[in-house]
Write a protein that holds these residues in place. Sequence first.
Motif, PDB file in Angstrom:
ATOM      1  N   LEU A 119       0.850  -1.184   0.000  1.00 56.16           N
ATOM      2  CA  LEU A 119       0.000   0.000   0.000  1.00 56.16           C
ATOM      3  C   LEU A 119       0.891   1.241   0.000  1.00 56.16           C
ATOM      4  O   LEU A 119       0.447   2.332  -0.309  1.00 56.16           O
ATOM      5  CB  LEU A 119      -0.905   0.009   1.226  1.00 56.16           C
ATOM      6  CG  LEU A 119      -1.920  -1.141   1.269  1.00 56.16           C
ATOM      7  CD1 LEU A 119      -2.662  -1.175   2.598  1.00 56.16           C
ATOM      8  CD2 LEU A 119      -2.917  -1.025   0.116  1.00 56.16           C
ATOM      9  N   ALA A 120       2.149   1.054   0.404  1.00 56.73           N
ATOM     10  CA  ALA A 120       3.161   2.108   0.249  1.00 56.73           C
ATOM     11  C   ALA A 120       4.352   1.457  -0.431  1.00 56.73           C
ATOM     12  O   ALA A 120       4.734   0.346  -0.082  1.00 56.73           O
ATOM     13  CB  ALA A 120       3.572   2.666   1.620  1.00 56.73           C
ATOM     14  N   ASP A 121       4.911   2.136  -1.429  1.00 56.15           N
ATOM     15  CA  ASP A 121       6.115   1.595  -2.083  1.00 56.15           C
ATOM     16  C   ASP A 121       7.083   2.728  -2.426  1.00 56.15           C
ATOM     17  O   ASP A 121       7.347   3.020  -3.593  1.00 56.15           O
ATOM     18  CB  ASP A 121       5.760   0.750  -3.314  1.00 56.15           C
ATOM     19  CG  ASP A 121       4.921   1.526  -4.322  1.00 56.15           C
ATOM     20  OD1 ASP A 121       4.469   2.654  -3.987  1.00 56.15           O
ATOM     21  OD2 ASP A 121       4.735   1.032  -5.443  1.00 56.15           O
ATOM     22  N   PRO A 122       7.606   3.369  -1.363  1.00 54.62           N
ATOM     23  CA  PRO A 122       8.524   4.483  -1.587  1.00 54.62           C
ATOM     24  C   PRO A 122       9.782   4.025  -2.312  1.00 54.62           C
ATOM     25  O   PRO A 122      10.240   2.900  -2.121  1.00 54.62           O
ATOM     26  CB  PRO A 122       8.864   4.953  -0.171  1.00 54.62           C
ATOM     27  CG  PRO A 122       8.605   3.768   0.699  1.00 54.62           C
ATOM     28  CD  PRO A 122       7.473   3.045   0.068  1.00 54.62           C
ATOM     29  N   ALA A 123      10.348   4.928  -3.130  1.00 58.54           N
ATOM     30  CA  ALA A 123      11.604   4.629  -3.822  1.00 58.54           C
ATOM     31  C   ALA A 123      12.767   4.707  -2.839  1.00 58.54           C
ATOM     32  O   ALA A 123      13.793   4.072  -3.025  1.00 58.54           O
ATOM     33  CB  ALA A 123      11.820   5.617  -4.961  1.00 58.54           C
ATOM     34  N   MET A 124      12.558   5.505  -1.778  1.00 54.80           N
ATOM     35  CA  MET A 124      13.630   5.659  -0.802  1.00 54.80           C
ATOM     36  C   MET A 124      13.058   5.708   0.616  1.00 54.80           C
ATOM     37  O   MET A 124      12.013   6.319   0.843  1.00 54.80           O
ATOM     38  CB  MET A 124      14.387   6.958  -1.076  1.00 54.80           C
ATOM     39  CG  MET A 124      15.363   7.316   0.005  1.00 54.80           C
ATOM     40  SD  MET A 124      16.839   8.002  -0.713  1.00 54.80           S
ATOM     41  CE  MET A 124      18.052   7.493   0.451  1.00 54.80           C
ATOM     42  N   VAL A 125      13.768   5.057   1.526  1.00 52.56           N
ATOM     43  CA  VAL A 125      13.388   5.069   2.937  1.00 52.56           C
ATOM     44  C   VAL A 125      14.540   5.683   3.725  1.00 52.56           C
ATOM     45  O   VAL A 125      15.694   5.270   3.580  1.00 52.56           O
ATOM     46  CB  VAL A 125      13.098   3.632   3.431  1.00 52.56           C
ATOM     47  CG1 VAL A 125      12.980   3.602   4.948  1.00 52.56           C
ATOM     48  CG2 VAL A 125      11.826   3.095   2.780  1.00 52.56           C
ATOM     49  N   VAL A 126      14.202   6.679   4.545  1.00 52.63           N
ATOM     50  CA  VAL A 126      15.208   7.330   5.391  1.00 52.63           C
ATOM     51  C   VAL A 126      14.937   6.923   6.842  1.00 52.63           C
ATOM     52  O   VAL A 126      13.926   7.309   7.438  1.00 52.63           O
ATOM     53  CB  VAL A 126      15.159   8.869   5.249  1.00 52.63           C
ATOM     54  CG1 VAL A 126      16.215   9.521   6.125  1.00 52.63           C
ATOM     55  CG2 VAL A 126      15.353   9.266   3.784  1.00 52.63           C
ATOM     56  N   ASP A 127      15.836   6.128   7.381  1.00 56.40           N
ATOM     57  CA  ASP A 127      15.683   5.551   8.721  1.00 56.40           C
ATOM     58  C   ASP A 127      16.173   6.556   9.765  1.00 56.40           C
ATOM     59  O   ASP A 127      17.340   6.958   9.740  1.00 56.40           O
ATOM     60  CB  ASP A 127      16.517   4.259   8.775  1.00 56.40           C
ATOM     61  CG  ASP A 127      16.363   3.503  10.075  1.00 56.40           C
ATOM     62  OD1 ASP A 127      15.648   3.986  10.978  1.00 56.40           O
ATOM     63  OD2 ASP A 127      16.962   2.410  10.182  1.00 56.40           O
ATOM     64  N   LEU A 128      15.268   6.943  10.682  1.00 56.76           N
ATOM     65  CA  LEU A 128      15.643   7.889  11.743  1.00 56.76           C
ATOM     66  C   LEU A 128      16.264   7.177  12.946  1.00 56.76           C
ATOM     67  O   LEU A 128      16.646   7.822  13.920  1.00 56.76           O
ATOM     68  CB  LEU A 128      14.404   8.682  12.195  1.00 56.76           C
ATOM     69  CG  LEU A 128      13.679   9.484  11.105  1.00 56.76           C
ATOM     70  CD1 LEU A 128      12.413  10.135  11.676  1.00 56.76           C
ATOM     71  CD2 LEU A 128      14.596  10.543  10.514  1.00 56.76           C
ATOM     72  N   GLY A 129      16.367   5.862  12.865  1.00 54.97           N
ATOM     73  CA  GLY A 129      16.771   5.057  14.021  1.00 54.97           C
ATOM     74  C   GLY A 129      18.195   5.249  14.497  1.00 54.97           C
ATOM     75  O   GLY A 129      18.554   4.785  15.573  1.00 54.97           O
ATOM     76  N   ARG A 130      19.030   5.907  13.700  1.00 51.68           N
ATOM     77  CA  ARG A 130      20.433   6.086  14.122  1.00 51.68           C
ATOM     78  C   ARG A 130      20.689   7.506  14.619  1.00 51.68           C
ATOM     79  O   ARG A 130      21.826   7.903  14.839  1.00 51.68           O
ATOM     80  CB  ARG A 130      21.391   5.786  12.984  1.00 51.68           C
ATOM     81  CG  ARG A 130      21.038   4.529  12.239  1.00 51.68           C
ATOM     82  CD  ARG A 130      22.145   3.489  12.225  1.00 51.68           C
ATOM     83  NE  ARG A 130      21.560   2.216  11.826  1.00 51.68           N
ATOM     84  CZ  ARG A 130      21.835   1.057  12.379  1.00 51.68           C
ATOM     85  NH1 ARG A 130      22.717   0.976  13.351  1.00 51.68           N
ATOM     86  NH2 ARG A 130      21.239  -0.049  11.985  1.00 51.68           N
ATOM     87  N   ILE A 131      19.615   8.309  14.758  1.00 48.51           N
ATOM     88  CA  ILE A 131      19.794   9.706  15.169  1.00 48.51           C
ATOM     89  C   ILE A 131      19.560   9.804  16.677  1.00 48.51           C
ATOM     90  O   ILE A 131      18.433   9.912  17.147  1.00 48.51           O
ATOM     91  CB  ILE A 131      18.835  10.640  14.410  1.00 48.51           C
ATOM     92  CG1 ILE A 131      18.980  10.419  12.891  1.00 48.51           C
ATOM     93  CG2 ILE A 131      19.108  12.101  14.782  1.00 48.51           C
ATOM     94  CD1 ILE A 131      18.084  11.300  12.045  1.00 48.51           C
TER      95      ILE A 131
END
Lengths: 176, 284
Positions: B45-57
């Motif tokens: 239902l979502a298929d972004p071309a790019m994922v930006v992971d906030l988990g390392r901030i």
Amino acid sequence: MASSKTITVEVDDVSYTDNVEPRLLLVQYLRERLGKTGTLIGCDTTNCGACTVHLDGVSVKSCTMFAVQADGHNVTTIEGLARDGKLAPLQQAFHECHALQCGFCTPGMIMQSASLLAENPHPTEKEIRDGLEGNLCRCTGYQNIVAAVQAAADGTVSADSTVSADSDETETAGVA
Amino acid sequence: MIPSAFDYAAPATVAEALGVLADAGDDVKLLAGGQSLIPVMKLRLADPAMVVDLGRIGELSGVRDDGDALLIGAMTTHHQIATDPLIAEHVPLLAKAAATVADPQVRHRGTFGGALVHADPAGDMPAPVLAADATFILAGPNGERRVAAADFFQGYFTTAVDDGEILTHVRVPKYAGWGAHYEKFTRVAQQWSIVAVAAMVRVDGGTIAEVRIGLTNMASTPLRATAVEQALVGAPLTRESIATASAHAAEGTDPASDLNGDAAYRRHLAEVLTKRAVIAAAGL
Ligand SMILES: Cc1cc2nc3c(=O)[nH]c(=O)nc-3n(C[C@H](O)[C@H](O)[C@H](O)COP(=O)(O)OP(=O)(O)OC[C@H]3O[C@@H](n4cnc5c(N)ncnc54)[C@H](O)[C@@H]3O)c2cc1C
Ligand code: FES
Ligand code: FES
């Protein structure tokens, strides 16, 4: 085109470095790359808890995490719980209390129970039931699962917990 | 189920993340705990071309004392909110609500900020944050801006966060001396709220001095139960006065009808749960 990433993950005390597609789910990585099929996929929709593993010591659903998110972290699966050929107390308690029938939910139940007991070593029955609300069992009716977690918390499981394909030796030690 | 392929970035700072967002174009998604995004990506239902992971901030995680308020990082998990000593002391309403979200595994991953930006009408964190009059701090290409909770939730799964922006922190005022309760109605374990009510009450010598009530799943956004609040201020601290005031809980709401209940049933629930929540928050 989407590029692959190199990740280094410690799984059950062994460090692995692998090249993975970002879309690879942690559970697929564990099962298909590392061959750790002790972690199961039940629903694949974050509901059943069969895929529960520990990430840095706390329970997570590995069907709802990408392997790249585990880069640099520590993962423990059901296959890493036994120590020196001895079942962990929770594994022994599930065995002794007959907390499983088909066993499909069991790895996830035990991993979630371990996380629960790490956060709350002496839970009440209600706290155990609430703590397992993200784990579904189609067989047992939960009663003996709750009893097993209670037994592990109370330390009333037998000390003889040799890991063995032949369960006879642990069988006789059971049913206290 | 396997999501569509995507490119992945895991920046270490908010500044770096904003840069990645600016370069990535339209088809990009931020990844927080992933407990809402990954399921919808698996369903494609979502298929972004790019994922930006906030988990390392690291700067996005944790709870800090900020004078008359707490500063809560967007990446603070539901589990942390439910167990944090500062939150327990100053805004226990948030801890009580977070403890009802999903199940322990989801609470270990799912984040405060992710739940607020996702803005599911049945989500449990928006109504308490609205009731507590929090301020949202957004970082974007033009710097930082602040949005009041009353302006943040704009509709069904829609908030004031624009493309290219990141929710970094939520500033929640301290409520010293207030009682708090989150009353959530579900039929089975691990369920989204059919309706839930967040209440904070300050009692002064047998009367209700101040009260703040937020409603979950009574419209496309969280709502304040303004009519109940007005009826309660200055009222004697009795079950009768709370019951009388709670009869106004459904005023101005617009609940959905679905398999869990129709709109009339939800209005009924709002009244009953408001009464229970206020009574519990007042310690009656
Ligand atoms: C089985 C199950 C049961 C659940 N039950 C409940 C429940 O009872 N009550 C409840 O409230 N929730 C429930 N949830 C949802 C849970 O609370 C999620 O954690 C939450 O909705 C999303 O948080 P997340 O950190 O996982 O965000 P993600 O899934 O990572 O992201 C959600 C959305 O927010 C955006 N986003 C995330 N962080 C930011 C940020 N800092 N700035 C800008 N955009 C951002 C993402 O791009 C995405 O669009 C449930 C989830 C599951 C899987
Ligand atoms: S397979 Fe992960 S929760 Fe069911
Ligand atoms: S033992 Fe069969 S699902 Fe639990």
